[in-house]
Design a protein around this motif. Sequence first.
Motif, PDB file in Angstrom:
ATOM      1  N   LEU A 375      -4.003  -4.980   8.788  1.00  0.00           N
ATOM      2  CA  LEU A 375      -2.936  -4.098   9.243  1.00  0.00           C
ATOM      3  C   LEU A 375      -3.515  -2.927  10.022  1.00  0.00           C
ATOM      4  O   LEU A 375      -4.611  -2.452   9.739  1.00  0.00           O
ATOM      5  CB  LEU A 375      -2.150  -3.565   8.040  1.00  0.00           C
ATOM      6  N   LYS A 376      -2.762  -2.433  10.964  1.00  0.00           N
ATOM      7  CA  LYS A 376      -3.175  -1.212  11.646  1.00  0.00           C
ATOM      8  C   LYS A 376      -2.929  -0.018  10.728  1.00  0.00           C
ATOM      9  O   LYS A 376      -2.148  -0.092   9.772  1.00  0.00           O
ATOM     10  CB  LYS A 376      -2.414  -1.039  12.954  1.00  0.00           C
ATOM     11  N   THR A 377      -3.621   1.083  10.986  1.00  0.00           N
ATOM     12  CA  THR A 377      -3.501   2.267  10.141  1.00  0.00           C
ATOM     13  C   THR A 377      -2.046   2.731  10.080  1.00  0.00           C
ATOM     14  O   THR A 377      -1.359   2.809  11.107  1.00  0.00           O
ATOM     15  CB  THR A 377      -4.393   3.401  10.676  1.00  0.00           C
ATOM     16  N   PHE A 378      -1.583   3.035   8.871  1.00  0.00           N
ATOM     17  CA  PHE A 378      -0.187   3.397   8.659  1.00  0.00           C
ATOM     18  C   PHE A 378      -0.097   4.576   7.700  1.00  0.00           C
ATOM     19  O   PHE A 378      -1.081   4.947   7.049  1.00  0.00           O
ATOM     20  CB  PHE A 378       0.603   2.197   8.117  1.00  0.00           C
ATOM     21  N   ASP A 379       1.098   5.160   7.581  1.00  0.00           N
ATOM     22  CA  ASP A 379       1.320   6.284   6.666  1.00  0.00           C
ATOM     23  C   ASP A 379       1.687   5.772   5.280  1.00  0.00           C
ATOM     24  O   ASP A 379       2.392   4.765   5.136  1.00  0.00           O
ATOM     25  CB  ASP A 379       2.448   7.177   7.180  1.00  0.00           C
ATOM     26  N   ASN A 380       1.280   6.508   4.247  1.00  0.00           N
ATOM     27  CA  ASN A 380       1.484   6.004   2.888  1.00  0.00           C
ATOM     28  C   ASN A 380       2.944   6.012   2.440  1.00  0.00           C
ATOM     29  O   ASN A 380       3.274   5.400   1.422  1.00  0.00           O
ATOM     30  CB  ASN A 380       0.600   6.746   1.881  1.00  0.00           C
ATOM     31  N   VAL A 381       3.841   6.662   3.184  1.00  0.00           N
ATOM     32  CA  VAL A 381       5.263   6.575   2.839  1.00  0.00           C
ATOM     33  C   VAL A 381       5.788   5.144   2.968  1.00  0.00           C
ATOM     34  O   VAL A 381       6.836   4.803   2.397  1.00  0.00           O
ATOM     35  CB  VAL A 381       6.119   7.512   3.720  1.00  0.00           C
ATOM     36  N   ASP A 382       5.051   4.292   3.694  1.00  0.00           N
ATOM     37  CA  ASP A 382       5.503   2.913   3.911  1.00  0.00           C
ATOM     38  C   ASP A 382       5.255   2.007   2.712  1.00  0.00           C
ATOM     39  O   ASP A 382       5.780   0.884   2.670  1.00  0.00           O
ATOM     40  CB  ASP A 382       4.808   2.320   5.145  1.00  0.00           C
ATOM     41  N   VAL A 383       4.466   2.455   1.744  1.00  0.00           N
ATOM     42  CA  VAL A 383       4.189   1.617   0.573  1.00  0.00           C
ATOM     43  C   VAL A 383       5.454   1.417  -0.261  1.00  0.00           C
ATOM     44  O   VAL A 383       5.697   0.326  -0.793  1.00  0.00           O
ATOM     45  CB  VAL A 383       3.052   2.225  -0.272  1.00  0.00           C
ATOM     46  N   TYR A 384       6.275   2.448  -0.382  1.00  0.00           N
ATOM     47  CA  TYR A 384       7.486   2.351  -1.206  1.00  0.00           C
ATOM     48  C   TYR A 384       8.426   1.241  -0.732  1.00  0.00           C
ATOM     49  O   TYR A 384       8.837   0.394  -1.549  1.00  0.00           O
ATOM     50  CB  TYR A 384       8.200   3.698  -1.228  1.00  0.00           C
TER      51      TYR A 384
END
Length: 410
Positions: A375-384
């Motif tokens: 995966l490309k780098t993402f923000d941790n808000v996307d884990v939820y």
Amino acid sequence: MRTLWRFWFCGLTAFILSACASLSPETSAPRNTLILISIDGWRADYHTRGLTPNLSYLADNGATGQMRPSFPSLTFPNHYTLVTGKRPDHHGIVGNTMRDPQRPGVTFKLSDREQVTDGFWWKDAEPFWVTANRQGVKVATMFWPGSEAEIHGARPYKFATFEDHLPPTTVVDRGLAWFDAPEAERPQALTLYFSDVDHAGHDFGPDSSEVGVSLKAVDEGIGHLMAGLKARGLWGKVNIVIVGDHGMTKHRPDTFIKVAELLPPNSATVYGGQAAGFIPNPGKESMVQAALLKPHDHMQCWRKRDIPARFHYGMHRRVPPIVCLANPGSYIVAPSRDGWMPKPQGGSHGYDPYSPEMFTRLIVFGPDIRPGVTLKTFDNVDVYPLIMRLMQLKPQPSDGHLRDLAPALR
């Protein structure tokens, strides 16, 4: 007769298509168990050190990518972001130490169990275990910030009181024991938390042999989990989501900032660290602002309303009037620490989340995950939203989305 047959056939076809279209995710496929694992202080590049074969197996046969923490890149704010999908400025856990004008004279600290277990501090958001409980899904938490408090009138189905420095295999054994209950009483999701990688990074720095030892211990715990799931016949029926909360960078002692050299005594309440908060005492506002808001060599300070937009921070009532952010490796030492200084050989986090040293990692593996995905780098808000999709639950509104993580899903 041919017309009647055609009418009957078309009607039956329409009925079948309509019924299929109306199936919800919950009824169209079985719900696989979810295990959410946090490795505190797990810097993104720790994965490349050749010390964690079990984690590498899950990454190679699942999906993995670098993950950017939310600001401030501290433990409690980011753990609550991971399970709510909201940034600290929205869920209210704006720091490891904080005050709230609705609770005059009270300070929230990690070490204060009375405050940590008080649902008042956590009520601005709803963690996934509360939402799951409302939708009839049992979640057990073997340590997770917020899981010991009653939030919106609910607690996890099962939870454990936090104990620091437990060996990862012990944490795993305690969590797996909940799966040994009769089927109707088993949790459908479990959280695990490992703390020692973070401790080693703070005490000895991210490049130390001690961090390597802690990584090996965590990987042994992951292998123990895999073996335990296989022994219980659960392997292939569990989606495993492994996350960090932030990274780690080495201290630069020559850049440490002593607040006592910037402000006179009793001029402000100070929460020191990497991202420090300042609450000027009455009548001292102008003096404190003049001392802090000017240029500094190793930190930058803002009024809360002027914090850069990319940090998504500064609106919540708990954010102090002035926030100062140290450069990576530096440290803002509050005068209340009475001569205490960070360990010069150690490390810290809490810095700019866009600094690569603060990046952490996601590994996700299981029957609902496509193998071999980077995966490309993402923000941790996307884990939820990923967790809620894997659990087939209707999520609460959040700051996250599935766009960057969708390639990981089957």
